[in-house]
Design a protein around this motif. Structure first.
Motif, short mmCIF file in Angstrom:
data_model
loop_
_atom_site.label_atom_id
_atom_site.label_comp_id
_atom_site.label_asym_id
_atom_site.label_seq_id
_atom_site.Cartn_x
_atom_site.Cartn_y
_atom_site.Cartn_z
N LEU A 142 60.14 79.47 75.32
CA LEU A 142 58.83 78.97 75.00
C LEU A 142 59.05 77.85 74.19
O LEU A 142 59.72 77.64 73.34
N VAL A 143 58.24 76.40 75.04
CA VAL A 143 58.03 75.61 74.39
C VAL A 143 56.95 75.35 73.68
O VAL A 143 55.59 75.47 74.26
N TYR A 144 57.03 74.52 72.57
CA TYR A 144 55.92 74.56 71.72
C TYR A 144 55.72 73.33 71.22
O TYR A 144 56.21 72.28 70.95
N ASP A 145 54.39 73.15 70.63
CA ASP A 145 54.23 72.44 70.16
C ASP A 145 54.05 72.10 68.11
O ASP A 145 53.61 73.17 67.60
N PRO A 146 54.73 72.59 67.34
CA PRO A 146 55.72 72.48 66.59
C PRO A 146 53.91 72.04 65.23
O PRO A 146 53.77 72.54 64.11
N ARG A 148 50.67 72.69 65.83
CA ARG A 148 50.27 73.77 65.78
C ARG A 148 50.76 75.11 65.83
O ARG A 148 49.93 75.80 65.97
N VAL A 149 51.82 75.16 66.58
CA VAL A 149 52.40 76.56 66.18
C VAL A 149 53.43 76.53 65.14
O VAL A 149 54.98 75.31 65.55
N LYS A 150 53.96 77.41 64.64
CA LYS A 150 55.34 77.57 63.90
C LYS A 150 56.68 78.60 64.63
O LYS A 150 55.82 79.17 65.20
N LEU A 168 46.05 79.31 73.59
CA LEU A 168 46.83 78.77 73.01
C LEU A 168 48.00 78.30 74.23
O LEU A 168 48.74 77.95 74.15
N ILE A 169 48.31 79.67 75.85
CA ILE A 169 49.05 79.72 76.22
C ILE A 169 49.41 78.90 76.99
O ILE A 169 48.02 79.34 78.08
N VAL A 228 51.76 76.60 73.25
CA VAL A 228 53.48 77.12 73.88
C VAL A 228 53.03 77.36 75.22
O VAL A 228 52.14 77.58 75.78
N ALA A 229 54.76 76.64 75.64
CA ALA A 229 54.17 77.40 77.07
C ALA A 229 55.70 78.01 77.60
O ALA A 229 56.30 77.72 77.51
N ILE A 230 55.66 78.65 78.83
CA ILE A 230 56.74 79.87 79.32
C ILE A 230 57.28 79.01 80.30
O ILE A 230 56.51 78.45 80.71
#
Length: 354
Positions: A142-146, A148-150, A168-169, A228-230
């Motif tokens: 999972l790649v995420y934006d810190p 917006r997402v913990k 968000l996904i 967040v992305a898969i």
């Protein structure tokens, strides 16, 4: 009997000797022109070096046909015993399993492959050898934006279905082989009913309809389109190693999570190869598979396309893989993942995961 001068006789003998030498020199040259027909779903330009090195080492030229996994399997079925394919390379565990079930491969007994490729990355040994071998792995992370997402919000795949992930996904198509294999492994961990409920929750949390490939999902996170992305690890690793300022900016804005480190481990998929059932050049085909298990080929798979080697102990110089660090990978048998994919597709239809 006509008279032949000694000078003419000497010239004739010399000519015959030169002809014999020429024929002798031609035989190995013809052997070096042997062709190996490869059907490959690996669409990575970096693999050209692999093929060139194999030809240089063996003299066997590779004639490659490119298509996706599904296209290759359909072509093999259509061609039947007339197929020219010698080696098949696929980039998904479930498709390797499916091809094995459909009788498109033949077993290989190779001391080299059995010694170097761990059993978890080989097809089942039926007594005549395994029908396929995995040569590289990639983790589904999972790649995420810190901002917006913990990290604790997404430290397991299960949490992708939580209400906190609403809108968000980002994901590519649910029916893509990479996602099918991930979802099929979730069935093994959660059971069919819970897995379908989970998929329904993931769909409810999508920021947009699925579109594009894994890199598109990563860029969408960096652009603020989703949180967040898969994605597979090697897509993110490409951006990490890129010299393009835009790619560097994407990496700076995002982070990577390896899910389920405290439970069953992060899902991994494999890229693997097999000898085609009707291979006309079986010996060369086995030699090519053994070459893919060599240290040099394993290092190139890692350094060239950012994949993890399956041969234990192979040292690579890939800075992206080093930056990811060690992680716990799941150990679900490939056969179970493959067997679950048809069930997953029906679930996707029911929950509306396009």
């Amino acid at each position: 009997m006509p008279h032949v001068s000694s000078r003419r006789l000497r010239r004739t003998l010399a000519t015959l000797a030169l002809t014999a030498a020429s024929v002798a020199a031609t035989v190995p040259a013809l052997a070096q022109q042997q062709v190996l027909n490869l059907y490959s779903a690996r669409h990575y330009q970096t693999d050209e070096r692999l093929y060139a090195d194999f030809t240089k080492a063996t003299g066997i030229r590779i004639n490659r046909v490119d298509a996706d996994d599904a296209g290759i399997l359909a072509r093999l079925k259509a061609e039947g015993s007339a197929s020219p394919a010698d080696v098949i390379l696929l980039v998904d565990a479930a498709r390797l399993w499916r091809a094995e079930q459909d009788g498109l491969f033949q077993p290989v007994r190779s001391a080299v492959l059995e010694q170097r490729i761990p059993a978890q990355f080989r097809g089942a040994d039926t007594g005549q050898g395994s029908q396929w071998f995995g040569f590289s792995t990639r983790a589904r992370v999972l790649v995420y934006d810190p901002t917006r997402v913990k990290p604790t919000d997404i430290d397991s795949y299960e949490k992708l279905a939580a209400p906190a992930m609403k809108g968000l996904i980002c994901s590519r198509s649910g029916s893509h082989p990479y996602n099918l294999s991930l979802f099929a492994s979730v069935i093994e961990h959660l059971g069919a009913d819970q897995a379908e409920a989970w998929l329904k929750g993931v769909v409810a949390n999508l920021a947009r309809d699925p579109k594009g490939g894994d890199t598109d999902q990563i860029r969408a996170v960096a652009a603020g389109e989703c949180g967040v992305a898969i994605t597979n690890t090697y897509y993110y690793a490409r951006l990490m190693r890129s010299t393009n300022p835009a790619d560097k900016a994407v990496v700076d804005r995002t982070r990577v999570m390896f899910p389920n480190q405290s439970s069953w481990g992060t899902h991994v998929n494999i890229s693997g190869g097999a000898v085609a059932r009707h291979a006309k050049n079986r010996d060369a085909a086995v030699k090519f598979l053994e070459y893919l298990a060599s240290d040099s080929a394993q290092r190139y798979l890692a350094d060239g396309n950012n994949e993890y080697p399956t041969v234990p102990g192979v040292q690579t110089e890939n800075p992206a893989l080093a930056a990811f660090g060690r992680f716990k990978a799941e150990t679900v048998p490939i056969a179970k993942v493959g067997a679950n994919t048809a069930q997953v597709q029906m679930m996707l239809d029911r929950v509306g995961f396009k």
